[in-house]
Design a protein around this motif. Sequence first.
Motif, mmCIF file in Angstrom:
data_model
loop_
_atom_site.group_PDB
_atom_site.id
_atom_site.type_symbol
_atom_site.label_atom_id
_atom_site.label_comp_id
_atom_site.label_asym_id
_atom_site.label_seq_id
_atom_site.Cartn_x
_atom_site.Cartn_y
_atom_site.Cartn_z
ATOM 1 N N PRO A 33 0.828 -1.214 0.000
ATOM 2 C CA PRO A 33 0.000 0.000 0.000
ATOM 3 C C PRO A 33 0.865 1.268 0.000
ATOM 4 C CG PRO A 33 -0.749 -1.548 1.681
ATOM 5 C CD PRO A 33 0.565 -2.063 1.172
ATOM 6 N N ARG A 34 0.425 2.262 -0.777
ATOM 7 C CA ARG A 34 1.172 3.529 -0.866
ATOM 8 C C ARG A 34 1.416 4.144 0.509
ATOM 9 N NH1 ARG A 34 -1.254 7.438 -5.430
ATOM 10 N NH2 ARG A 34 -1.724 5.955 -7.067
ATOM 11 N N GLU A 35 0.392 4.101 1.338
ATOM 12 C CA GLU A 35 0.486 4.717 2.662
ATOM 13 C C GLU A 35 1.567 4.019 3.509
ATOM 14 O OE1 GLU A 35 -0.670 3.306 5.789
ATOM 15 O OE2 GLU A 35 -0.093 5.157 6.829
ATOM 16 N N PHE A 36 1.695 2.703 3.330
ATOM 17 C CA PHE A 36 2.717 1.969 4.087
ATOM 18 C C PHE A 36 4.112 2.358 3.613
ATOM 19 C CE2 PHE A 36 5.551 -1.600 4.881
ATOM 20 C CZ PHE A 36 5.360 -1.781 6.241
ATOM 21 N N THR A 38 5.041 5.167 2.308
ATOM 22 C CA THR A 38 5.294 6.513 2.826
ATOM 23 C C THR A 38 5.685 6.462 4.301
ATOM 24 O OG1 THR A 38 3.711 7.404 1.235
ATOM 25 C CG2 THR A 38 4.258 8.816 3.100
ATOM 26 N N ARG A 39 4.993 5.598 5.067
ATOM 27 C CA ARG A 39 5.287 5.491 6.498
ATOM 28 C C ARG A 39 6.702 4.951 6.742
ATOM 29 N NH1 ARG A 39 2.063 1.515 9.658
ATOM 30 N NH2 ARG A 39 0.481 2.013 8.115
ATOM 31 N N GLU A 49 6.294 14.062 5.701
ATOM 32 C CA GLU A 49 5.199 13.451 4.950
ATOM 33 C C GLU A 49 5.309 13.805 3.457
ATOM 34 O OE1 GLU A 49 2.695 11.461 6.144
ATOM 35 O OE2 GLU A 49 1.696 11.343 4.193
ATOM 36 N N HIS A 53 6.080 11.146 0.544
ATOM 37 C CA HIS A 53 5.045 10.934 -0.458
ATOM 38 C C HIS A 53 5.609 11.138 -1.863
ATOM 39 C CE1 HIS A 53 1.482 11.618 -2.949
ATOM 40 N NE2 HIS A 53 0.915 10.744 -2.139
ATOM 41 N N TYR A 57 5.733 8.269 -4.656
ATOM 42 C CA TYR A 57 4.982 8.474 -5.889
ATOM 43 C C TYR A 57 5.887 8.367 -7.127
ATOM 44 C CZ TYR A 57 1.292 10.031 -8.945
ATOM 45 O OH TYR A 57 0.361 10.063 -9.940
#
Length: 101
Positions: A33-36, A38-39, A49, A53, A57
Amino acid sequence: MPDITVKPVIKPELKVERPRLYKVILINDDYTPREFVTRVLKAEFRMTEDQAHAVMYTAHTRGLCVVAVFTKDIAETKATRATDAGRAKGYPLQFITEPEE
Ligand code: TYC
């Protein structure tokens, strides 16, 4: 005539080379997942952040992204830790290292 011997003083040349730097490269995949991603970038590479990101991306759209450069040891440790963070969640997330030209 006084017998004077002049001894040449040879100053040793100090050659200090910079350590070779290694890139940490983030590889895209279809599952993490993209959010993971980034984290992980924020936690392991101390990014904001917005920075994290942008890197996520770029890898997502272009296939990979250079995250940062470090000495060999630090690059390898960070790449391994970040890859392991994904593996712990069952994701194929991959960070690799490569020497700078
Ligand atoms: N492509 C992933 C998705 O669509 C997100 C992703 C981005 C994964 C960058 C890895 O290095 C990566 N969920």
